[in-house]
Design an enzyme around this catalytic site. Structure first.
Site, PDB file in Angstrom:
ATOM      1  N   SER A  62      33.322 -27.832  -9.599  1.00  0.00           N
ATOM      2  CA  SER A  62      33.608 -27.341 -10.956  1.00  0.00           C
ATOM      3  C   SER A  62      34.853 -27.948 -11.586  1.00  0.00           C
ATOM      4  O   SER A  62      35.085 -27.754 -12.765  1.00  0.00           O
ATOM      5  CB  SER A  62      33.782 -25.820 -10.916  1.00  0.00           C
ATOM      6  OG  SER A  62      34.946 -25.512 -10.170  1.00  0.00           O
ATOM      7  N   ARG A 107      29.422  -2.489   4.426  1.00  0.00           N
ATOM      8  CA  ARG A 107      30.559  -2.995   3.641  1.00  0.00           C
ATOM      9  C   ARG A 107      31.471  -1.805   3.327  1.00  0.00           C
ATOM     10  O   ARG A 107      30.996  -0.777   2.842  1.00  0.00           O
ATOM     11  CB  ARG A 107      30.048  -3.614   2.333  1.00  0.00           C
ATOM     12  CG  ARG A 107      31.115  -4.203   1.462  1.00  0.00           C
ATOM     13  CD  ARG A 107      31.615  -5.546   1.922  1.00  0.00           C
ATOM     14  NE  ARG A 107      30.604  -6.588   1.850  1.00  0.00           N
ATOM     15  CZ  ARG A 107      30.637  -7.706   2.592  1.00  0.00           C
ATOM     16  NH1 ARG A 107      31.631  -7.919   3.442  1.00  0.00           N
ATOM     17  NH2 ARG A 107      29.688  -8.612   2.490  1.00  0.00           N
ATOM     18  N   CYS A 123      30.661 -14.213  10.537  1.00  0.00           N
ATOM     19  CA  CYS A 123      31.991 -13.686  10.860  1.00  0.00           C
ATOM     20  C   CYS A 123      31.962 -12.560  11.900  1.00  0.00           C
ATOM     21  O   CYS A 123      32.721 -12.581  12.872  1.00  0.00           O
ATOM     22  CB  CYS A 123      32.694 -13.232   9.590  1.00  0.00           C
ATOM     23  SG  CYS A 123      31.605 -12.414   8.427  1.00  0.00           S
ATOM     24  N   ARG A 139      38.848 -24.413  -2.305  1.00  0.00           N
ATOM     25  CA  ARG A 139      39.524 -23.508  -3.240  1.00  0.00           C
ATOM     26  C   ARG A 139      39.132 -22.049  -2.997  1.00  0.00           C
ATOM     27  O   ARG A 139      39.793 -21.120  -3.450  1.00  0.00           O
ATOM     28  CB  ARG A 139      39.097 -23.929  -4.659  1.00  0.00           C
ATOM     29  CG  ARG A 139      39.981 -23.459  -5.773  1.00  0.00           C
ATOM     30  CD  ARG A 139      39.649 -24.237  -7.024  1.00  0.00           C
ATOM     31  NE  ARG A 139      38.336 -23.954  -7.579  1.00  0.00           N
ATOM     32  CZ  ARG A 139      38.098 -23.079  -8.538  1.00  0.00           C
ATOM     33  NH1 ARG A 139      39.093 -22.385  -9.047  1.00  0.00           N
ATOM     34  NH2 ARG A 139      36.879 -22.903  -9.011  1.00  0.00           N
ATOM     35  N   GLY A 140      38.012 -21.830  -2.298  1.00  0.00           N
ATOM     36  CA  GLY A 140      37.528 -20.465  -2.068  1.00  0.00           C
ATOM     37  C   GLY A 140      38.327 -19.763  -0.974  1.00  0.00           C
ATOM     38  O   GLY A 140      39.338 -20.280  -0.495  1.00  0.00           O
ATOM     39  N   GLN A 143      31.794 -24.287   0.831  1.00  0.00           N
ATOM     40  CA  GLN A 143      31.368 -24.036  -0.537  1.00  0.00           C
ATOM     41  C   GLN A 143      30.311 -22.934  -0.625  1.00  0.00           C
ATOM     42  O   GLN A 143      30.191 -22.264  -1.624  1.00  0.00           O
ATOM     43  CB  GLN A 143      30.820 -25.346  -1.135  1.00  0.00           C
ATOM     44  CG  GLN A 143      30.457 -25.271  -2.593  1.00  0.00           C
ATOM     45  CD  GLN A 143      31.672 -25.004  -3.463  1.00  0.00           C
ATOM     46  OE1 GLN A 143      32.786 -25.365  -3.112  1.00  0.00           O
ATOM     47  NE2 GLN A 143      31.482 -24.335  -4.579  1.00  0.00           N
TER      48      GLN A 143
HETATM   49  P1  NAP Z   1      34.311 -18.100  -2.358  1.00  0.00           P
HETATM   50  O1  NAP Z   1      35.656 -17.505  -2.179  1.00  0.00           O
HETATM   51  O2  NAP Z   1      33.402 -17.450  -3.352  1.00  0.00           O
HETATM   52  O3  NAP Z   1      34.482 -19.663  -2.722  1.00  0.00           O
HETATM   53  C1  NAP Z   1      33.393 -20.581  -2.860  1.00  0.00           C
HETATM   54  C2  NAP Z   1      33.660 -21.532  -4.005  1.00  0.00           C
HETATM   55  O4  NAP Z   1      33.621 -20.844  -5.255  1.00  0.00           O
HETATM   56  C3  NAP Z   1      35.008 -22.200  -4.061  1.00  0.00           C
HETATM   57  O5  NAP Z   1      35.105 -23.245  -3.135  1.00  0.00           O
HETATM   58  C4  NAP Z   1      35.098 -22.690  -5.498  1.00  0.00           C
HETATM   59  O6  NAP Z   1      34.413 -23.954  -5.614  1.00  0.00           O
HETATM   60  C5  NAP Z   1      34.297 -21.639  -6.245  1.00  0.00           C
HETATM   61  N1  NAP Z   1      35.117 -20.749  -7.073  1.00  0.00           N
HETATM   62  C6  NAP Z   1      34.747 -20.330  -8.294  1.00  0.00           C
HETATM   63  N2  NAP Z   1      35.686 -19.511  -8.812  1.00  0.00           N
HETATM   64  C7  NAP Z   1      36.679 -19.422  -7.906  1.00  0.00           C
HETATM   65  C8  NAP Z   1      37.928 -18.735  -7.885  1.00  0.00           C
HETATM   66  N3  NAP Z   1      38.327 -17.974  -8.916  1.00  0.00           N
HETATM   67  N4  NAP Z   1      38.718 -18.845  -6.799  1.00  0.00           N
HETATM   68  C9  NAP Z   1      38.328 -19.595  -5.753  1.00  0.00           C
HETATM   69  N5  NAP Z   1      37.149 -20.277  -5.726  1.00  0.00           N
HETATM   70  C10 NAP Z   1      36.321 -20.200  -6.793  1.00  0.00           C
HETATM   71  O7  NAP Z   1      33.483 -18.091  -0.988  1.00  0.00           O
HETATM   72  P2  NAP Z   1      34.020 -17.887   0.522  1.00  0.00           P
HETATM   73  O8  NAP Z   1      34.180 -16.464   0.815  1.00  0.00           O
HETATM   74  O9  NAP Z   1      35.153 -18.805   0.764  1.00  0.00           O
HETATM   75  O10 NAP Z   1      32.714 -18.339   1.339  1.00  0.00           O
HETATM   76  C11 NAP Z   1      32.323 -19.703   1.466  1.00  0.00           C
HETATM   77  C12 NAP Z   1      31.232 -19.791   2.522  1.00  0.00           C
HETATM   78  O11 NAP Z   1      31.736 -19.311   3.779  1.00  0.00           O
HETATM   79  C13 NAP Z   1      29.985 -18.934   2.228  1.00  0.00           C
HETATM   80  O12 NAP Z   1      28.840 -19.599   2.664  1.00  0.00           O
HETATM   81  C14 NAP Z   1      30.201 -17.687   3.061  1.00  0.00           C
HETATM   82  O13 NAP Z   1      29.000 -17.047   3.416  1.00  0.00           O
HETATM   83  C15 NAP Z   1      30.894 -18.277   4.282  1.00  0.00           C
HETATM   84  N6  NAP Z   1      31.735 -17.321   5.003  1.00  0.00           N
HETATM   85  C16 NAP Z   1      32.601 -16.520   4.314  1.00  0.00           C
HETATM   86  C17 NAP Z   1      33.390 -15.628   5.026  1.00  0.00           C
HETATM   87  C18 NAP Z   1      34.377 -14.707   4.319  1.00  0.00           C
HETATM   88  O14 NAP Z   1      35.003 -13.895   5.005  1.00  0.00           O
HETATM   89  N7  NAP Z   1      34.560 -14.780   3.006  1.00  0.00           N
HETATM   90  C19 NAP Z   1      33.316 -15.570   6.418  1.00  0.00           C
HETATM   91  C20 NAP Z   1      32.431 -16.433   7.080  1.00  0.00           C
HETATM   92  C21 NAP Z   1      31.657 -17.308   6.369  1.00  0.00           C
HETATM   93  P3  NAP Z   1      34.847 -25.095  -6.646  1.00  0.00           P
HETATM   94  O15 NAP Z   1      36.292 -25.402  -6.425  1.00  0.00           O
HETATM   95  O16 NAP Z   1      33.952 -26.237  -6.300  1.00  0.00           O
HETATM   96  O17 NAP Z   1      34.595 -24.490  -7.985  1.00  0.00           O
END
Ligand code: NAP
Length: 371
Positions: free
Chosen positions: A39, A271, A138, A11-12, A76
């Site tokens: 969640s 950033r 990344c 979902r993230g 996650q």
């Molecule tokens: P994120 O968007 O914060 O999502 C992580 C989790 O937060 C979701 O799977 C979801 O889990 C929960 N969540 C809570 N509220 C949410 C909402 N309103 N919308 C969507 N999800 C929500 O994190 P992410 O950026 O995808 O990163 C995940 C991992 O990948 C991290 O370890 C990060 O360091 C790594 N990463 C990220 C990037 C990037 O560009 N963002 C790049 C490389 C690696 P539930 O469904 O279980 O609640």
């Protein structure tokens, strides 16, 4: 029989980009997909216009459910990995774990996956029984794809970088906060009277607004709009930020380089308020003086995603910005020129979508190797 693949963190930001790519490539036809949540347990599985998954979300912390899977793919985040991975392995589960989070990257039993660069090591690792495959940081993955030709031909002595990393790189909460910051400022900017004021008055008022104690900054800690943050991730004891530390350590791990062959990679991670896509500026010390035309040829021949952008203003503005790359797998590299310091010093600038090649795409391709 189709492999049972569990999706956690779908979902993230990274997870939803992963699902989108898997739908585009029809990967779901070849696996049995099981969806989990931390969640929203018991809610309906994800549904898309052209594909839907019957059933309900399972508990991502239920070890007995996780043990039934052949492959787990998690986007996650670190806290989840820290909590679940050791318990699951200790329970005897010997399936494949594919992860976007940083925690397991430097473990001796895991491999960082970026197959256009380390395909050979991935194949060897699968053959030798490695079961833990982690996506790289990344900026590391995007840098390595852009400079792949120079790495492959062992032409780099060291790299100094400055990164310009998008707000979305920090996750969904941060991107929402960036937009809330814009909205907060807009209350002043949208008044008709604002632009009738002198420019210095407007500048002063804007500065006061973004410094206001009510300005939304719970996640970034300081305003990001009209500002930048030259620190990403936690402190290391040597003055580097953890994001900066990852650049050298992960690069060398992806290349499987031992201590005596290490490429030095150091600089500053910053950033900025770009929405999506990370940019990076490099000074590269080459091992020998190579003609610039030859360098361009080496870079563009390395993989099918890298694109050498001519070093002129028009091409740079049209093809070398976060906005021109967003949502694509393109890895443009431009501003290529020899620096006045000497003929072995190369300057370069690259941009890449940190949610695609910087996160989801290496994981999706790893899954395909396993199925
Ligand atoms: P994120 O968007 O914060 O999502 C992580 C989790 O937060 C979701 O799977 C979801 O889990 C929960 N969540 C809570 N509220 C949410 C909402 N309103 N919308 C969507 N999800 C929500 O994190 P992410 O950026 O995808 O990163 C995940 C991992 O990948 C991290 O370890 C990060 O360091 C790594 N990463 C990220 C990037 C990037 O560009 N963002 C790049 C490389 C690696 P539930 O469904 O279980 O609640």
């Amino acid at each position: 029989m189709k492999k049972k693949v569990g999706f956690i963190g779908w979902r993230g930001m990274v997870g939803s980009v992963l699902l989108k790519r898997m739908l585009e490539e029809k990967d779901f036809l070849y696996i049995k997909s099981i969806f989990f949540s931390t969640s929203q347990i018991g809610e309906k599985n994800p549904k898309f216009s052209n594909f839907f998954f019957p059933g309900f979300l399972k508990d991502a912390y239920n070890i007995e459910e996780l043990k039934k899977l052949d492959i787990i793919i998690t986007c996650q985040g670190s806290l989840y990995t820290q909590k679940v991975f050791p318990i699951l392995r200790a329970s005897g589960w010997s399936g494949y774990w594919i992860d976007a989070a940083a925690d397991l990257r430097m473990n001796k039993d895991s491999l960082i996956v970026l197959d256009p660069i380390n395909h050979f090591h991935i194949k060897n690792a699968i053959r030798s029984g490695i079961k833990t495959f982690i996506g790289g940081n990344c900026t590391v993955s995007l840098m390595m794809l852009a400079l792949g030709g120079l790495f492959r031909k062992n032409l780099i002595e060291w790299i100094s970088f400055s990164t310009y990393q998008a707000a979305s790189g920090a996750g969904s909460k941060y991107i929402k906060e960036l937009l809330k910051q814009m909205n907060f400022l807009n209350q002043y900017l949208s008044k008709k009277s604002t632009f009738a004021q002198s420019i210095l008055k407007i500048e002063k008022n804007v500065t006061n607004i973004i410094k206001d104690s009510n300005f939304p900054k719970k996640n970034f800690l300081i305003p990001l709009i009209l500002n930048l943050i030259p620190w990403i991730d936690s402190n290391m004891s040597n003055g580097q930020s953890k994001e900066e530390w990852k650049m050298e350590s992960e690069t060398n791990k992806i290349l499987s380089y031992q201590k005596n062959k290490r490429i030095l990679v150091d600089g500053t991670c910053i950033r900025v308020s770009s929405l999506r896509c990370h940019s990076q500026s490099f000074v590269i010390k080459l091992k020998k003086n190579i003609d610039l035309n030859r360098i361009e040829e080496i870079l563009s021949n390395d993989n099918k995603w890298v694109q050498v952008i001519p070093n002129n203003k028009e091409s740079t503005l049209n093809e070398l910005t976060p906005l021109s790359v967003t949502g694509t797998l393109k890895i443009p590299i431009g501003r290529l020129r020899k620096l006045s310091i000497g003929p072995k010093y190369l300057s370069a600038f690259t941009v890449g979508d940190q949610l695609l090649w910087g996160a989801a795409e290496p994981l999706r391709r790893m899954l395909k190797f396993l199925i």
